[in-house]
Structure formats: structure tokens, C-alpha cells
Design a protein around this motif. Sequence first.
Motif, PDB file in Angstrom:
ATOM      1  N   GLY A  28       0.800  -1.223   0.000  1.00 14.11           N
ATOM      2  CA  GLY A  28       0.000   0.000   0.000  1.00 14.11           C
ATOM      3  C   GLY A  28       0.831   1.270   0.000  1.00 14.11           C
ATOM      4  O   GLY A  28       0.425   2.304  -0.533  1.00 14.11           O
ATOM      5  N   LEU A  29       2.022   1.188   0.602  1.00 17.09           N
ATOM      6  CA  LEU A  29       2.921   2.342   0.654  1.00 17.09           C
ATOM      7  C   LEU A  29       3.934   2.331  -0.485  1.00 17.09           C
ATOM      8  O   LEU A  29       4.794   3.207  -0.565  1.00 17.09           O
ATOM      9  CB  LEU A  29       3.661   2.363   1.998  1.00 17.09           C
ATOM     10  N   ASP A  30       3.842   1.318  -1.345  1.00 13.99           N
ATOM     11  CA  ASP A  30       4.732   1.171  -2.495  1.00 13.99           C
ATOM     12  C   ASP A  30       6.198   1.203  -2.060  1.00 13.99           C
ATOM     13  O   ASP A  30       7.008   1.978  -2.577  1.00 13.99           O
ATOM     14  CB  ASP A  30       4.449   2.263  -3.547  1.00 13.99           C
ATOM     15  N   THR A  31       6.516   0.359  -1.089  1.00 14.63           N
ATOM     16  CA  THR A  31       7.881   0.291  -0.580  1.00 14.63           C
ATOM     17  C   THR A  31       8.207  -1.146  -0.200  1.00 14.63           C
ATOM     18  O   THR A  31       7.333  -2.003  -0.135  1.00 14.63           O
ATOM     19  CB  THR A  31       8.060   1.245   0.628  1.00 14.63           C
ATOM     20  N   HIS A  32       9.472  -1.412   0.046  1.00 11.72           N
ATOM     21  CA  HIS A  32       9.915  -2.743   0.478  1.00 11.72           C
ATOM     22  C   HIS A  32       9.541  -2.934   1.952  1.00 11.72           C
ATOM     23  O   HIS A  32       9.668  -1.987   2.737  1.00 11.72           O
ATOM     24  CB  HIS A  32      11.433  -2.861   0.293  1.00 11.72           C
ATOM     25  N   PRO A  33       9.087  -4.124   2.332  1.00 12.67           N
ATOM     26  CA  PRO A  33       8.722  -4.337   3.733  1.00 12.67           C
ATOM     27  C   PRO A  33       9.823  -3.947   4.723  1.00 12.67           C
ATOM     28  O   PRO A  33       9.543  -3.439   5.810  1.00 12.67           O
ATOM     29  CB  PRO A  33       8.433  -5.843   3.808  1.00 12.67           C
ATOM     30  N   GLN A  34      11.065  -4.136   4.334  1.00 15.52           N
ATOM     31  CA  GLN A  34      12.186  -3.790   5.214  1.00 15.52           C
ATOM     32  C   GLN A  34      12.165  -2.307   5.587  1.00 15.52           C
ATOM     33  O   GLN A  34      12.540  -1.938   6.699  1.00 15.52           O
ATOM     34  CB  GLN A  34      13.505  -4.146   4.526  1.00 15.52           C
ATOM     35  N   GLU A  35      11.704  -1.463   4.684  1.00  8.02           N
ATOM     36  CA  GLU A  35      11.659  -0.020   4.921  1.00  8.02           C
ATOM     37  C   GLU A  35      10.723   0.331   6.078  1.00  8.02           C
ATOM     38  O   GLU A  35      10.900   1.352   6.737  1.00  8.02           O
ATOM     39  CB  GLU A  35      11.234   0.707   3.640  1.00  8.02           C
ATOM     40  N   LEU A  36       9.741  -0.507   6.336  1.00  7.44           N
ATOM     41  CA  LEU A  36       8.803  -0.252   7.434  1.00  7.44           C
ATOM     42  C   LEU A  36       9.484  -0.350   8.795  1.00  7.44           C
ATOM     43  O   LEU A  36       8.981   0.179   9.781  1.00  7.44           O
ATOM     44  CB  LEU A  36       7.621  -1.227   7.375  1.00  7.44           C
ATOM     45  N   PHE A  37      10.642  -1.026   8.834  1.00  9.20           N
ATOM     46  CA  PHE A  37      11.349  -1.228  10.103  1.00  9.20           C
ATOM     47  C   PHE A  37      12.536  -0.288  10.272  1.00  9.20           C
ATOM     48  O   PHE A  37      13.350  -0.475  11.177  1.00  9.20           O
ATOM     49  CB  PHE A  37      11.814  -2.685  10.203  1.00  9.20           C
ATOM     50  N   ASN A  38      12.616   0.729   9.439  1.00  9.39           N
ATOM     51  CA  ASN A  38      13.716   1.690   9.506  1.00  9.39           C
ATOM     52  C   ASN A  38      13.377   2.778  10.536  1.00  9.39           C
ATOM     53  O   ASN A  38      13.029   3.895  10.182  1.00  9.39           O
ATOM     54  CB  ASN A  38      13.970   2.289   8.117  1.00  9.39           C
ATOM     55  N   PHE A  39      13.461   2.429  11.813  1.00  9.87           N
ATOM     56  CA  PHE A  39      13.138   3.369  12.882  1.00  9.87           C
ATOM     57  C   PHE A  39      13.911   3.000  14.142  1.00  9.87           C
ATOM     58  O   PHE A  39      14.433   1.903  14.274  1.00  9.87           O
ATOM     59  CB  PHE A  39      11.626   3.380  13.190  1.00  9.87           C
ATOM     60  N   THR A  40      13.974   3.962  15.054  1.00  3.78           N
ATOM     61  CA  THR A  40      14.563   3.734  16.369  1.00  3.78           C
ATOM     62  C   THR A  40      13.414   3.571  17.359  1.00  3.78           C
ATOM     63  O   THR A  40      12.447   4.330  17.316  1.00  3.78           O
ATOM     64  CB  THR A  40      15.433   4.950  16.786  1.00  3.78           C
ATOM     65  N   ILE A  41      13.530   2.605  18.233  1.00  5.07           N
ATOM     66  CA  ILE A  41      12.483   2.375  19.221  1.00  5.07           C
ATOM     67  C   ILE A  41      12.507   3.509  20.244  1.00  5.07           C
ATOM     68  O   ILE A  41      13.559   3.822  20.791  1.00  5.07           O
ATOM     69  CB  ILE A  41      12.648   1.012  19.905  1.00  5.07           C
ATOM     70  N   GLU A  42      11.354   4.127  20.454  1.00  6.55           N
ATOM     71  CA  GLU A  42      11.230   5.240  21.393  1.00  6.55           C
ATOM     72  C   GLU A  42      11.743   4.822  22.758  1.00  6.55           C
ATOM     73  O   GLU A  42      11.401   3.754  23.262  1.00  6.55           O
ATOM     74  CB  GLU A  42       9.778   5.699  21.514  1.00  6.55           C
ATOM     75  N   GLY A  43      12.581   5.675  23.340  1.00 10.27           N
ATOM     76  CA  GLY A  43      13.109   5.389  24.659  1.00 10.27           C
ATOM     77  C   GLY A  43      14.308   4.459  24.640  1.00 10.27           C
ATOM     78  O   GLY A  43      14.843   4.113  25.680  1.00 10.27           O
ATOM     79  N   LYS A  44      14.744   4.038  23.448  1.00 13.29           N
ATOM     80  CA  LYS A  44      15.886   3.130  23.335  1.00 13.29           C
ATOM     81  C   LYS A  44      17.096   3.794  22.685  1.00 13.29           C
ATOM     82  O   LYS A  44      18.044   3.142  22.320  1.00 13.29           O
ATOM     83  CB  LYS A  44      15.498   1.893  22.498  1.00 13.29           C
ATOM     84  N   GLY A  45      17.032   5.131  22.476  1.00 18.99           N
ATOM     85  CA  GLY A  45      18.168   5.839  21.874  1.00 18.99           C
ATOM     86  C   GLY A  45      18.045   5.843  20.458  1.00 18.99           C
ATOM     87  O   GLY A  45      18.361   5.917  19.477  1.00 18.99           O
TER      88      GLY A  45
END
Length: 81
Positions: free
Chosen positions: A64-81
Amino acid sequence: MPTTIEKTAFLKSFGKRIEILRKEKKLSLRQLSQNCDIDYSDISKIEKGLRNIQISTIIELAKGLDTHPQELFNFTIEGKG
């Protein structure tokens, strides 16, 4: 084993990433919903970190976002630096 707090932080961070990608592509919740096989109310819950999702949902969101699934995980976990 992750604690409930760690799981919640991950789900919220993942949801924020989905929201950021959706807004970058100038899509409303309904438009994203139309691009993939997920109800817009469920996407809203995912973005708020209220829904623990399956791999098939990740694939649909990526489609739906026209991107690779891996791109959905390109983030830093809040409170983890």
C-alpha cells in the motif's frame, strides 16, 4: 524475552514509522486502505501502536505504501536511543 513495556514501545515506534511513510506519500488513511487489503480503522490502530500485526499485514502495508517491507522497520524504538 521482551517485557510488555518493550513490546509497547516497539509497536508505537513501528506505528509512527507507518504514519510517517503514509504522510510522506500524501496518503490519507482511507487512501492507504484502498491501496492494500487493510481496513482504514485498523491502519489507524496500527499507527497508534494499538495493534500487534502479522507478517501478511506488513506485506500489505508495504504494498500500500509502495515500498519494500524492510523499509517499514527503519526506525529507532522510542526510549531506546
